[in-house]
Design an enzyme around this catalytic site. Structure first.
Site, PDB file in Angstrom:
ATOM      1  N   ASP A  58       0.807  -1.216   0.012  1.00  0.00           N
ATOM      2  CA  ASP A  58       0.008  -0.039   0.142  1.00  0.00           C
ATOM      3  C   ASP A  58       0.831   1.389   0.195  1.00  0.00           C
ATOM      4  OD1 ASP A  58      -2.865  -0.892   0.260  1.00  0.00           O
ATOM      5  OD2 ASP A  58      -1.862  -2.183   1.676  1.00  0.00           O
ATOM      6  N   HIS A  60       0.683   3.343  -2.628  1.00  0.00           N
ATOM      7  CA  HIS A  60      -0.292   4.474  -3.179  1.00  0.00           C
ATOM      8  C   HIS A  60       0.342   5.724  -3.574  1.00  0.00           C
ATOM      9  CE1 HIS A  60      -3.842   2.262  -2.615  1.00  0.00           C
ATOM     10  NE2 HIS A  60      -3.416   1.907  -1.194  1.00  0.00           N
ATOM     11  N   ASP A  87      -0.825  -2.255  -4.809  1.00  0.00           N
ATOM     12  CA  ASP A  87      -1.395  -0.962  -4.577  1.00  0.00           C
ATOM     13  C   ASP A  87      -0.165  -0.050  -4.427  1.00  0.00           C
ATOM     14  OD1 ASP A  87      -3.756  -2.278  -4.297  1.00  0.00           O
ATOM     15  OD2 ASP A  87      -3.933  -1.874  -2.313  1.00  0.00           O
ATOM     16  N   ASN A 119      -5.476  -4.327  -6.055  1.00  0.00           N
ATOM     17  CA  ASN A 119      -6.674  -4.019  -6.637  1.00  0.00           C
ATOM     18  C   ASN A 119      -6.354  -2.679  -7.315  1.00  0.00           C
ATOM     19  OD1 ASN A 119      -6.637  -2.674  -4.068  1.00  0.00           O
ATOM     20  ND2 ASN A 119      -8.401  -2.001  -4.565  1.00  0.00           N
ATOM     21  N   HIS A 120      -5.384  -1.834  -7.029  1.00  0.00           N
ATOM     22  CA  HIS A 120      -5.207  -0.431  -7.599  1.00  0.00           C
ATOM     23  C   HIS A 120      -4.262  -0.513  -8.886  1.00  0.00           C
ATOM     24  CE1 HIS A 120      -6.611   2.570  -5.116  1.00  0.00           C
ATOM     25  NE2 HIS A 120      -6.859   1.482  -4.013  1.00  0.00           N
TER      26      HIS A 120
END
Length: 134
Positions: A58, A60, A87, A119-120
């Site tokens: 994550d 991001h 992610d 999922n990103h």
């Protein structure tokens, strides 16, 4: 493609602002993606690891956070292995630098640096959370 030069330019971009030009050209990013795709497709989809291995997820698009992780746990090498849990992009302002550095380390250390899709890492989520715009 000089992968060490690409990694160094990405690391040097740590203190630049997101509005400044990217440290890599579009052509270099395409070459990097092609090289990383070749490595990823050559490896099995089921990964088995022995410890020790650094695990993170994550990011991001928070490039400074990624660099802080490396500063705290050591930069990737054949002996300092990493598993990233997906992610990598969206939400942060430095998604391109983030994913390019991760892909560059994957190319440089194919057997010590691992990336799992989150999922990103799909176009429908990229449309909603900013990577497409970046």
């Amino acid at each position: 493609m000089d992968i060490d030069d690409i990694i160094q330019r990405l690391l040097d971009a740590e203190h630049s602002s997101p509005e400044e030009s990217l440290p890599l050209s579009n052509a270099e990013i395409k070459l990097l993606c092609t090289a990383a795709t070749k490595v990823l497709l050559s490896q099995p989809t089921l990964l088995r690891f022995d410890s020790p291995i650094n695990i993170s997820g994550d990011i991001h698009g928070q490039y400074s956070d990624l660099l802080r992780i490396f500063s705290a746990t050591g930069f990737p090498s054949d002996a300092n292995r990493y598993l990233f849990l997906g992610d990598y992009v969206d939400r942060g302002s430095r998604s391109i630098e983030t994913i390019c550095l991760l892909l560059a380390y994957k190319v440089k250390y194919p057997d010590a640096f691992f990336l799992i899709r989150g999922n990103h890492e799909c176009s429908s989520v990229n449309h909603s959370y900013g990577f497409l715009d970046e």
